[in-house]
Design a protein around this motif. Sequence first.
Motif, PDB file in Angstrom:
ATOM      1  N   ASP A 121       0.867  -1.187   0.000  1.00 21.12           N
ATOM      2  CA  ASP A 121       0.000   0.000   0.000  1.00 21.12           C
ATOM      3  C   ASP A 121       0.895   1.225   0.000  1.00 21.12           C
ATOM      4  O   ASP A 121       1.909   1.251   0.710  1.00 21.12           O
ATOM      5  CB  ASP A 121      -0.917   0.003   1.227  1.00 21.12           C
ATOM      6  CG  ASP A 121      -2.109   0.927   1.044  1.00 21.12           C
ATOM      7  OD1 ASP A 121      -1.893   2.115   0.732  1.00 21.12           O
ATOM      8  OD2 ASP A 121      -3.253   0.457   1.219  1.00 21.12           O
ATOM      9  N   ASP A 122       0.554   2.226  -0.784  1.00 19.49           N
ATOM     10  CA  ASP A 122       1.393   3.417  -0.845  1.00 19.49           C
ATOM     11  C   ASP A 122       1.108   4.397   0.286  1.00 19.49           C
ATOM     12  O   ASP A 122       1.782   5.421   0.399  1.00 19.49           O
ATOM     13  CB  ASP A 122       1.225   4.108  -2.201  1.00 19.49           C
ATOM     14  CG  ASP A 122      -0.187   4.651  -2.405  1.00 19.49           C
ATOM     15  OD1 ASP A 122      -1.145   3.908  -2.091  1.00 19.49           O
ATOM     16  OD2 ASP A 122      -0.326   5.788  -2.892  1.00 19.49           O
ATOM     17  N   THR A 123       0.133   4.085   1.140  1.00 20.51           N
ATOM     18  CA  THR A 123      -0.218   4.964   2.258  1.00 20.51           C
ATOM     19  C   THR A 123       0.334   4.387   3.547  1.00 20.51           C
ATOM     20  O   THR A 123      -0.090   3.306   3.983  1.00 20.51           O
ATOM     21  CB  THR A 123      -1.745   5.116   2.376  1.00 20.51           C
ATOM     22  OG1 THR A 123      -2.264   5.588   1.123  1.00 20.51           O
ATOM     23  CG2 THR A 123      -2.105   6.090   3.483  1.00 20.51           C
ATOM     24  N   PRO A 124       1.285   5.055   4.200  1.00 22.46           N
ATOM     25  CA  PRO A 124       1.895   4.523   5.422  1.00 22.46           C
ATOM     26  C   PRO A 124       0.879   4.219   6.515  1.00 22.46           C
ATOM     27  O   PRO A 124       1.041   3.240   7.258  1.00 22.46           O
ATOM     28  CB  PRO A 124       2.860   5.635   5.846  1.00 22.46           C
ATOM     29  CG  PRO A 124       3.192   6.356   4.572  1.00 22.46           C
ATOM     30  CD  PRO A 124       1.936   6.318   3.762  1.00 22.46           C
ATOM     31  N   GLU A 125      -0.178   5.057   6.635  1.00 24.97           N
ATOM     32  CA  GLU A 125      -1.168   4.820   7.678  1.00 24.97           C
ATOM     33  C   GLU A 125      -1.850   3.461   7.490  1.00 24.97           C
ATOM     34  O   GLU A 125      -2.106   2.730   8.459  1.00 24.97           O
ATOM     35  CB  GLU A 125      -2.221   5.938   7.683  1.00 24.97           C
ATOM     36  CG  GLU A 125      -1.698   7.297   8.123  1.00 24.97           C
ATOM     37  CD  GLU A 125      -0.952   8.027   7.012  1.00 24.97           C
ATOM     38  OE1 GLU A 125      -0.882   7.493   5.869  1.00 24.97           O
ATOM     39  OE2 GLU A 125      -0.395   9.115   7.297  1.00 24.97           O
ATOM     40  N   ASN A 126      -2.152   3.107   6.233  1.00 27.46           N
ATOM     41  CA  ASN A 126      -2.788   1.808   5.970  1.00 27.46           C
ATOM     42  C   ASN A 126      -1.846   0.653   6.301  1.00 27.46           C
ATOM     43  O   ASN A 126      -2.268  -0.378   6.831  1.00 27.46           O
ATOM     44  CB  ASN A 126      -3.214   1.714   4.504  1.00 27.46           C
ATOM     45  CG  ASN A 126      -4.379   2.638   4.180  1.00 27.46           C
ATOM     46  OD1 ASN A 126      -5.122   3.036   5.077  1.00 27.46           O
ATOM     47  ND2 ASN A 126      -4.522   2.988   2.915  1.00 27.46           N
TER      48      ASN A 126
ATOM     49  N   THR B  18       5.742  -0.230  -0.081  1.00 26.73           N
ATOM     50  CA  THR B  18       4.988   0.995  -0.375  1.00 26.73           C
ATOM     51  C   THR B  18       4.837   1.235  -1.876  1.00 26.73           C
ATOM     52  O   THR B  18       4.297   2.268  -2.270  1.00 26.73           O
ATOM     53  CB  THR B  18       5.698   2.202   0.262  1.00 26.73           C
ATOM     54  OG1 THR B  18       7.047   2.258  -0.221  1.00 26.73           O
ATOM     55  CG2 THR B  18       5.697   2.094   1.785  1.00 26.73           C
ATOM     56  N   SER B  19       5.301   0.306  -2.704  1.00 27.40           N
ATOM     57  CA  SER B  19       5.161   0.464  -4.149  1.00 27.40           C
ATOM     58  C   SER B  19       5.078  -0.903  -4.809  1.00 27.40           C
ATOM     59  O   SER B  19       5.474  -1.924  -4.224  1.00 27.40           O
ATOM     60  CB  SER B  19       6.356   1.231  -4.729  1.00 27.40           C
ATOM     61  OG  SER B  19       7.528   0.436  -4.651  1.00 27.40           O
TER      62      SER B  19
ATOM     63  N   ASP C  53      -2.897  -3.241  -2.547  1.00 23.04           N
ATOM     64  CA  ASP C  53      -3.681  -2.051  -2.885  1.00 23.04           C
ATOM     65  C   ASP C  53      -3.753  -1.915  -4.405  1.00 23.04           C
ATOM     66  O   ASP C  53      -2.797  -2.236  -5.119  1.00 23.04           O
ATOM     67  CB  ASP C  53      -3.012  -0.824  -2.272  1.00 23.04           C
ATOM     68  CG  ASP C  53      -3.846   0.444  -2.446  1.00 23.04           C
ATOM     69  OD1 ASP C  53      -5.083   0.317  -2.621  1.00 23.04           O
ATOM     70  OD2 ASP C  53      -3.262   1.538  -2.421  1.00 23.04           O
TER      71      ASP C  53
ATOM     72  N   MET D 290      -2.216   2.758  -6.829  1.00 27.66           N
ATOM     73  CA  MET D 290      -0.885   3.204  -6.408  1.00 27.66           C
ATOM     74  C   MET D 290      -0.233   3.941  -7.563  1.00 27.66           C
ATOM     75  O   MET D 290      -0.478   3.620  -8.728  1.00 27.66           O
ATOM     76  CB  MET D 290      -0.029   1.997  -6.012  1.00 27.66           C
ATOM     77  CG  MET D 290      -0.498   1.252  -4.782  1.00 27.66           C
ATOM     78  SD  MET D 290       0.664  -0.063  -4.297  1.00 27.66           S
ATOM     79  CE  MET D 290       0.534  -1.183  -5.706  1.00 27.66           C
TER      80      MET D 290
ATOM     81  N   LYS E 284     -11.929  -0.708   1.617  1.00 25.09           N
ATOM     82  CA  LYS E 284     -11.532   0.313   2.582  1.00 25.09           C
ATOM     83  C   LYS E 284     -12.742   1.202   2.879  1.00 25.09           C
ATOM     84  O   LYS E 284     -13.554   1.457   1.973  1.00 25.09           O
ATOM     85  CB  LYS E 284     -10.388   1.149   2.027  1.00 25.09           C
ATOM     86  CG  LYS E 284      -9.113   0.371   1.717  1.00 25.09           C
ATOM     87  CD  LYS E 284      -8.063   1.295   1.122  1.00 25.09           C
ATOM     88  CE  LYS E 284      -6.779   0.556   0.796  1.00 25.09           C
ATOM     89  NZ  LYS E 284      -5.753   1.440   0.192  1.00 25.09           N
TER      90      LYS E 284
END
Length: 367
Positions: A15-20, A38-39, A58, A61, A110
């Motif tokens: 997932d490219d979103t750190p929070e996720n 992250t990619s 995800d 991205m 999500k």
Amino acid sequence: MPEAPDSKPTVLVVDDTPENLDVLSNLLRDSYRVRLATSGAKALQLAFDAPPDLVLLDIMMPGMDGYEVLERLKADPRTQTTPVIFLTAMSRPEDEERGLLLGAVDYITKPISPPIALARVATHLHLKVVADVLRDKAAYLEAEVARRTRDMRSIQEVTLVALASLAETRDGTTSTHILRTQNYVRSLCMELRQASGPAGALDERTVDLIVQSVPLHDIGMVTVPEAILRKPGRLTEDEFAQVKRHTRLGHDALDASQQRLAVDAAFLRCAKEIVLSHHERFDGSGYPDGLRGSDIPLPARLMGLADVYDALVTPRIYKEAVSHDEAVATIFAASGSLFDPDVVAAFERRRDDFRAIAERYVDGEAD
């Protein structure tokens, strides 16, 4: 006793979103080994270096999206059986259909519901374990079937050669005659496979059947009196008539056995053709049926040439051996009369193979 960390299934979260990533890592880490990317490019690197047990991926991205990552995972043998669950805020049916067609096993929408995410991860990891066990079992069964088939084939070949050797030794020949003629016929078959026309249509299985049938070509000789087989001089007309009967009697014995056992094996069909017709001549002057040209089954045409070459270069009770070159000249001269010209042409291209085979399997020498 706590479970060893390495025994836990590995889940790769992309997932490219750190929070996720933080949410999913905290949710999964008590039960699984969690790896994060992250990619799409980083995900592929991690997956190919050490394939995970499951991927949470995800879709949206930057750069390489989830669809492309999934396609690359499924295209690589290392990860093509790894289950992939898409993580997405996209809820349109066509989006889900696209992912499922590419090979995703499920969707988690999500914002993520922890109980649903845990349940789906556990379900698909369990299904992967079952699928892996089934694949391993299938591979084992396939290997076991192959092994038993090889064993049965070996037993059959040993039995055939032993039976044929008993028939051959009655007229002074040896089991090396069987080895030589098998190899001569195989060489001709391999040459004809490269040729054009109907003869070039020989496939590997057909070649195997023909070569496997060769040891039985003179099985009918067991019916010929030994005094005739070992006679050093010229045979009388009546004696030769008795010799000629071996093709029909050998064929009929195989046919009766086939009918008694109620089997229709391709090997037996091929063997009967060779046994019955390997003394037919291309011009129709052979026996037992006076077949002409392509009416003579191809396996018998191949066997006929191989048998004559071996008879020429091998000493027998009633004659001396001739040289390889003399045997080659004799066969060339009989093209179109005794032998199929296409088979003679194949022999011409494989004449050095014949010489090597004759020198390798010499009567009285074990290989």
